[in-house]
Design an enzyme around this catalytic site. Sequence first.
Site, PDB file in Angstrom:
ATOM      1  N   GLN A  75       0.807  -1.206   0.000  1.00  0.00           N
ATOM      2  CA  GLN A  75       0.000   0.000   0.000  1.00  0.00           C
ATOM      3  C   GLN A  75       0.853   1.275   0.000  1.00  0.00           C
ATOM      4  OE1 GLN A  75      -3.015  -1.659   3.225  1.00  0.00           O
ATOM      5  NE2 GLN A  75      -3.741   0.264   2.357  1.00  0.00           N
ATOM      6  N   HIS A  76       0.217   2.372  -0.365  1.00  0.00           N
ATOM      7  CA  HIS A  76       0.697   3.752  -0.167  1.00  0.00           C
ATOM      8  C   HIS A  76       1.797   4.210  -1.114  1.00  0.00           C
ATOM      9  CE1 HIS A  76      -1.576   3.471   3.520  1.00  0.00           C
ATOM     10  NE2 HIS A  76      -0.698   2.701   4.120  1.00  0.00           N
ATOM     11  N   ASP A 230      -2.304  -4.939  -0.182  1.00  0.00           N
ATOM     12  CA  ASP A 230      -1.894  -6.233   0.366  1.00  0.00           C
ATOM     13  C   ASP A 230      -2.737  -6.669   1.558  1.00  0.00           C
ATOM     14  OD1 ASP A 230      -0.818  -4.243   1.999  1.00  0.00           O
ATOM     15  OD2 ASP A 230       1.249  -4.936   1.829  1.00  0.00           O
TER      16      ASP A 230
END
Length: 480
Positions: A75-76, A230
């Site tokens: 992520q991110h 994820d």
Amino acid sequence: MAAAPHLVAGVDSSTQSCKVVVCDARTGAVVRHGRAPHPDGTEVAPDAWWQALHRAIDDAGGLADVAAVAVAGQQHGLVCLDEDGRVVRDALLWNDTRSAQAADDLVAELGGPQAWADAVGSVPVASFTVTKLRWLAEHEPETAARVAAVCLPHDYLTWRLRGTCDISDLTTDRGDASGTGYWSPTDEAYREDILRLAFGRAPALPKVLGPREAAGVTPEGLSVGPGTGDNMAAALGLGITAGDVVVSLGTSGTAYGTTTTPPADATGSVAGFADATGEFLPLACTLNAARVLDAAAHMLGVTHDRLAELALSAPAGADGLVLVPYLDGERTPNLPHATGAVHGLTGRNATPAHFARAAVEGMLCGLADALTALTATGLTAERVLLTGGAARSPAVTAIAPSLFELPVVRPEPAEYVAVGAARQAAWILQSPGSPPPTWRTSRSGLPGQFPETSVRARYASARTLHLARPGLGNAALVKN
């Protein structure tokens, strides 16, 4: 000739590696799998993920007989593209903390933590994409000026799989979009005002697909699922339901559950993410989980098996020795520049066994704090599903039930992020309106232990002393 629909593939493009599993679409049984490493570092060229994906697919025996594929990713991460679809700079990953000041600035500029929780369900920290955009605008303005589109790691790989280079074809899903800091899980919409606040303008963004809405097809004819983050994929792979809380012990640690209502935690401890099914996934993350055991084993010069033996040979509470495990900063609590510390060292507990026990307990107490933060938002927690590489440690499985103070079960070891992505791929092949396919996982309960409340209490005291040091600030303290 199109492949028969009984095989699907799932991809886990994580921080450390790319994993591919090929599964039976009806049962979820893993037929074959492959893996390839990713480069180290907190910024990575996105093409390295693409090359690793191809190597992992080859290692898994190819996808010629597969009907659909979906990608789950870390992520991110910030992936920036120019108007021709070329990568502008190496991607900044979730664990790159250089945007910590940008996070603080953005929280203040929008009106404080509550304003952020109301707007997007989460209070941004250095991990979030929105903070990396602000950092880029401030520190690399010439690079920022070239950015025409912004996407996430799983978005980038899904886009490349479809054989396109047009930035208008970018797609994402609601789960991963909810970790950017500029998409609202409540409103199911981008917040362009927040983008402009962070970046000065609103670049092109991926279309947010529904949970079972196909992103398209590969040049070879495989259907491509929307993909997800994820943690959302792991929840799908594990098949969690209300009352389940997953505690995952990877490099970082996460605790999350599922709910039908969007959470909004103004303390910033819990991120109000969406999930991959149309519901929500409140999540608390620690930067330090398995790496704590890695560091302890390295310091003692022992293997992980020996570290577990040492830890189990020492008494609960390690005779007062406490490890505060903020080895590389921390996210819960939000302390990107913090360091770890050892408290309560005496002649009696200055032994390898006591240190090993303190390392395991410190790691687990950090996750127990995350679990407490989740339940404080109203999430129902009836049992813990303990997953991740560190969950295989005999010391972790023996000690965890006494610190989490809930029944703990351990699913059979599997690549649940990749399996969740494969389950999503199977879902898009079903008729409209169908629920996700029912895939069963084997789980074993861990022996219950008397709650070790004294261990949690000593850890809380040591953590409070540690965080009260000049430069860390009392505002970051978390309560048990």
